[in-house]
Write an enzyme that holds these catalytic residues in place. Structure first.
Site, short mmCIF file in Angstrom:
data_model
loop_
_atom_site.label_atom_id
_atom_site.label_comp_id
_atom_site.label_asym_id
_atom_site.label_seq_id
_atom_site.Cartn_x
_atom_site.Cartn_y
_atom_site.Cartn_z
N ASP A 265 -38.82 -26.55 12.77
CA ASP A 265 -39.31 -25.83 11.48
C ASP A 265 -39.37 -26.87 10.54
OD1 ASP A 265 -39.33 -22.28 10.23
OD2 ASP A 265 -40.54 -24.03 9.82
C1 GLC Z 1 -42.18 -22.52 7.06
C2 GLC Z 1 -42.11 -21.34 8.04
C3 GLC Z 1 -42.95 -21.63 9.39
C4 GLC Z 1 -43.94 -22.36 9.20
C5 GLC Z 1 -43.62 -23.90 8.69
C6 GLC Z 1 -44.86 -24.91 8.16
O1 GLC Z 1 -41.17 -22.65 6.37
O2 GLC Z 1 -40.77 -20.96 8.53
O3 GLC Z 1 -43.23 -20.52 10.14
O4 GLC Z 1 -44.84 -22.70 10.38
O5 GLC Z 1 -42.78 -23.92 7.74
O6 GLC Z 1 -45.45 -24.17 7.17
#
Ligand code: GLC
Length: 744
Positions: A265
C-alpha cells in the site's frame, strides 16, 4: 546475370544468418511464447541495477520497466469503482487533463448487495475496459476486507460481513478486469478492518478466525488466478502486512502458490531487510516527497532501491529474493502491458453507463414498504417533495483514494425529476453537512447554503405538509467520519440532525420514503414512523437514475443486505469486548495499538444469530414489489460419508403480481461440535427470476468443506461426524425451510 544474383543471394543469406547467430531471438518479446520462458529470457538479460529499478516506484503511481530491452513501465491506478484521473508525476493532485473524466460505477458494497456473480463479471469487464483504454496495467482494487465493525470508514469499498458472499462476488470482478489485460490488485491483504490507527493497528486474531473469516475471499481470488495483491497498512504479529512473513511467504506464496506480484500500500513499506525477505515485490508510495531530495530522484531512497542495491554490492544479501521479485514483476508486465489479449479497451461508452445503472438498481435493497407506498406511479399527477442534502450532493468526490473525476453524476433529485412523469417534484434541503474544499485537485461541489439548520428544517417540515409524498434522501456521505478512508465513524447514528428532522416530517405527513445513501449500517429510530425505506448505497454516475428506477417501479428491487443493520452499536460484536477489541489499546513505548478480535469467528450475523440479538435488518434481507413462497425442501439422502454429498432441492414460487428476483440463501448449522460454532453459516445462494405464479426449484449440494471448521490444534479443516441442518431462507434472520442429515 545469374552469377550476380547467386552472389547477391549468398550475401543476403550470410547477413541473415549472421544476424540470427549474433542475436538469439528475444523470446520475451513474443506474446505467443509461454509466459515462464518470456520471464526467464528477460530476467537473464537484466543487470542488477535494472532488477532493482523494476521493484519500486519511480513516480506516484508508476514503476520502471527496462527501457534498454523495450520492456515498458508499469502504470497503476485507483480504484475499485472507476479509473482515477491522471496526477502529476509525484503528487496526489490531479494534473488537470481534459480527457480523463471517467464513469463512476457503484461502490463494491452495492455490487455485493446484488448477490449476482454475472453482474460482478460485467462490472469487472467494464471497469477493466476503462482501465485498459487509459493505459493502466494494474487497477488498485477490488477490496474484500470483512465488515467487522460498522464504524470502519472504508466498508463502502468492500463486500460485506460474510466470507462466502465476498468470495463468490469478488472472483468474477477480478476475471472481468483481467480479461482486458489489466491486473486486478486485491486489497488490503489482510486484517485491515478499521481506518482509525490504520498504520499502527497490530491485529491479534485466532488462527481459526483468520482462516474462516478474514482470508477466504483472498484465497478464492488467488485460486481463480489473481495477478497482483496489495499488502495492508496495519500489522499482524508485530510485522507490517506489506512485508509479513506469515501472510505473504508462508500462506500467500507458500500454501496458496500465488505467482503474481505483492504490491505495497502507498507508504506501507517500512523496512529493507523485512521487505527483502518477507515477500514484498513492488514498493509504492514510501514517505518520499518525490523529486526534491538530493539523489537523482528521491525514489532511489526507497527501501527496495539504493539501500537494497547497497546490501547486494556489499555481499550482505544474495540476489535470490531479488530474482523472485523480478520474476513476479515481469509476469505481471507480460500479462498486461506486453499482452495483446486485452485489446484497446473502451471509455465512457453507453454500455458502461448502462452497466452502472443496471448494477445500481439491482443493488438497491428495499428494507420496508408498509402499505405498498412504493412504487410511485409516474402517471399519478401527485405532488412529491424531495428532502435532504444527499439528494443533491456529489458522492464521487471525497471518501479517499476511491474518489473519481466523473464525466457526469446523476443526482437522486435529477434522477427522480427525470422519471417523475406528470408528478410535480419540489425540493427542500432539510439539513446540510460540512462544507468541503477541493479533494486532490478535484473541485468541490459548491452546495453552500447560508441558512441555519433550523431554517432548513422548518422549511422542509412546512413544505411537507402540502404534498402527497415525501422522499427523504439522507444517510452518510464521503466526508471524514462518515464513509471515508483514514477515519472511522464515532457511532452509527445518522449525522446532521437527520433523525429529528425525519421524525418532524413524519408528524405532518405519514407518506415518507427514506432513501438511505451510505456504505455502512445506520440506526433508524424512526423506523416505525416511516412506511418505506430503501438502502441505496453509493451508486456512481447513474445514481439518480438507478434510484428512480426503483422508486417509480421501472425495476423491481432485488438487492439483499451484504451486512447486518444492528439496532444499536452496543449490539455489535466488535463493541462487546471493550476498547481492546476496538479501537485497540496503545502501547506505552510506541505508537502501536494492539487490537484484539475477541469475537473470533462470531462476526456479523454469526454473532447476532448465536447471541440471539435481534438486528434491525438481518444479513441477506431485502424485499421485492412481489412476494415469494418457499415449498418443502427435499434431500437426496439422510446421511453422507466424509467424501460424499447430499443435494437439497427447494421449490420457490412467485406469489405476487409482477416478475421479481429472489435470492435463495443456504445456511448450514452444526448441531454439536467440539468448538463453539456460529448458529449458522452461509454456504450457498442462488438468485432466480420468477414470473408471477412461476415456480422454480433451486438446489444446493452439501459436501464436506461446507461442514468443516478450522481446527487450530490440527492446523487443518475438520468436519466432525454428527447431525447438521441445512436451511434455505430469504435472509439470515428468516426461518426458511430446513432439513437435517447426518455426517457419518
Ligand atoms: C491509499 C489506499 C489504497 C490505495 C493507495 C493508492 O492509501 O490505502 O487503497 O490504492 O493508497 O492511492
Amino acid at each position: 546475370m545469374i552469377l550476380r544474383n547467386l552472389i547477391l543471394a549468398a550475401g543476403c543469406l550470410a547477413a541473415v544468418s549472421a544476424v540470427t547467430a549474433k542475436e538469439p531471438s528475444r523470446v520475451y518479446l513474443d506474446p505467443e511464447a509461454p509466459l515462464e520462458q518470456r520471464v526467464e529470457d528477460a530476467l537473464s538479460r537484466m543487470t542488477t541495477e535494472e532488477k532493482i529499478a523494476v521493484i519500486h516506484a519511480q513516480s506516484k503511481f508508476s514503476s520502471r520497466g527496462v527501457p534498454r530491452l523495450g520492456i515498458p513501465d508499469v502504470w497503476t491506478s485507483d480504484g475499485p469503482h472507476g479509473v482515477r484521473p491522471e496526477v502529476f508525476w509525484d503528487d496526489w493532485n490531479q494534473a488537470g487533463f481534459t480527457n480523463d473524466s471517467c464513469v463512476a460505477f457503484p461502490a463494491l458494497t452495492a455490487l455485493a448487495a446484488t448477490w449476482d456473480p454475472a453482474l460482478s463479471l460485467l462490472y469487472g469487464n467494464v471497469i477493466g475496459e476503462e482501465a485498459r483504454y487509459r493505459g493502466k496495467d494494474i487497477l488498485l482494487g477490488p477490496g474484500v476486507n470483512i465488515y467487522r465493525t460498522p464504524l470502519n470508514g472504508r466498508n463502502f469499498e468492500y463486500m460485506g460481513e460474510d466470507p462466502y458472499l465476498a468470495s463468490v462476488m469478488v472472483v468474477p470482478y477480478i476475471n472481468g478486469v483481467q480479461q482486458n489485460g489489466v491486473a486486478a490488485c486485491l486489497k488490503h491483504y489482510a486484517l485491515n478492518n478499521n481506518e482509525i490507527n490504520r498504520h499502527t493497528s497490530n491485529v491479534h486474531v485466532s488462527d481459526r478466525a483468520l482462516r474462516e473469516i478474514y482470508l477466504p475471499a483472498f484465497k478464492a481470488a488467488v485460486d481463480s488466478g489473481l495477478w497482483t495483491i496489495m499488502g495492508a497498512y496495519n500489522l499482524y504479529q508485530d510485522e507490517h502486512l506489506c512485508h509479513n512473513k506469515r501472510t505473504l511467504n508462508d500462506i500467500l506464496k507458500g500454501e496458496w502458490g500465488f505467482d503474481g506480484a505483492v504490491v505495497s500500500d502507498w507508504g506501507g513499506c517500512h523496512d529493507t531487510p523485512q521487505a527483502i525477505a518477507n515477500g514484498l515485490d513492488m514498493e509504492f508510495g514510501s514517505w518520499t516527497n518525490g523529486l526534491t531530495s538530493g539523489l537523482a530522484n528521491a525514489y532511489d531512497n526507497y527501501y527496495l532501491a539504493q539501500p537494497y542495491l547497497k546490501l547486494i554490492k556489499e555481499g550482505k544479501v544474495g540476489t535470490a529474493e531479488l530474482d523472485d521479485k523480478v520474476r513476479r514483476v515481469l509476469r505481471t508486465i507480460f500479462r498486461t502491458a506486453m499482452s495483446p489479449v486485452g485489446g484497446y479497451g473502451s471509455f465512457l461508452s453507453p454500455e458502461h453507463y448502462e452497466a452502472a445503472r443496471r448494477i445500481g438498481s439491482d443493488a438497491i435493497v428495499l428494507l420496508q414498504n408498509n402499505g405498498s407506498l412504493l412504487p410511485l406511479d409516474s402517471a399519478a399527477g401527485k405532488k412529491i417533495l424531495v428532502v435532504g442534502e444527499n439528494a443533491i450532493k456529489m458522492m464521487t468526490v471525497g471518501g479517499g483514494s476511491s474518489q473519481l473525476k466523473v464525466q457526469r453524476e446523476v443526482s437522486p433529485l435529477d434522477g427522480i425529476r427525470a422519471a417523475a412523469g406528470n408528478n410535480a417534484v419540489a425540493y427542500a434541503r432539510g439539513y446540510k453537512s460540512e462544507v468541503r474544499g477541493d479533494q486532490d485537485g478535484l473541485p468541490a461541489q459548491d452546495i453552500s447554503d447560508p441558512r441555519s439548520d433550523k431554517e432548513l428544517a422548518d422549511e422542509a417540515v412546512a413544505m411537507a405538509r402540502d404534498v402527497d409524498v415525501v422522499i427523504f434522501v439522507g444517510g452518510l456521505n464521503k466526508n471524514p467520519h462518515n464513509d471515508c478512508e483514514d477515519s472511522d465513524r464515532p457511532d452509527i447514528t445518522l449525522p446532521y440532525g437527520q433523525d429529528s428532522l425525519i421524525a418532524e416530517i413524519a408528524k405532518v405527513n405519514p407518506n415518507i420514503v427514506m432513501v438511505n445513501i451510505s456504505g455502512n449500517a445506520v440506526a433508524m429510530p424512526w423506523i416505525k414512523e416511516v412506511p418505506a425505506v430503501m438502502q441505496a448505497w453509493y451508486l456512481g454516475s447513474e445514481a439518480g437514475n438507478s434510484i428512480a428506477d426503483i422508486i417509480f417501479g421501472k425495476v423491481n428491487p432485488s438487492g439483499r443486505l451484504p451486512f447486518t443493520f444492528p439496532v444499536r452499536l452496543a449490539d455489535t460484536p466488535a463493541a462487546a469486548f471493550g476498547e481492546k477489541a476496538y479501537p485497540g489499546i496503545k502501547r506505552e513505548d510506541s505508537d502501536i495499538y494492539d487490537i484484539d478480535y475477541t469475537e473470533g469467528v462470531l462476526v456479523g450475523y454469526r454473532w447476532y444469530g448465536t447471541k440471539k440479538i435481534k438486528p434491525l435488518f438481518p444479513f441477506g434481507y431485502g424485499l421485492s414489489y412481489t412476494t415469494f413462497e418457499y415449498g418443502p425442501m427435499t434431500a437426496s439422502a439422510k446421511e453422507m460419508d466424509a467424501d460424499g454429498e447430499i443435494t437439497f432441492t427447494i421449490p420457490v414460487t412467485n406469489t405476487g403480481s409482477r416478475e421479481g428476483a429472489e435470492t435463495v440463501q443456504f445456511y448450514v448449522s452444526d448441531q454439536k461440535a467440539s468448538v463453539e460454532r456460529p448458529a449458522k453459516e452461509l454456504k450457498g445462494f442462488e438468485k432466480i427470476v420468477l414470473a408471477p405464479g412461476e415456480t422454480k426449484t433451486v438446489t444446493f449440494t452439501v459436501r464436506k468443506p461446507d461442514l468443516s471448521f478450522y481446527d487450530e490444534a490440527k492446523a487443518a479443516w475438520v468436519a466432525e461426524p454428527g447431525r447438521f441442518t441445512v436451511t434455505a431462507a430469504p435472509s439470515a434472520g428468516a426461518k426458511g425451510r430446513s432439513a437435517t442429515f447426518t455426517l457419518k
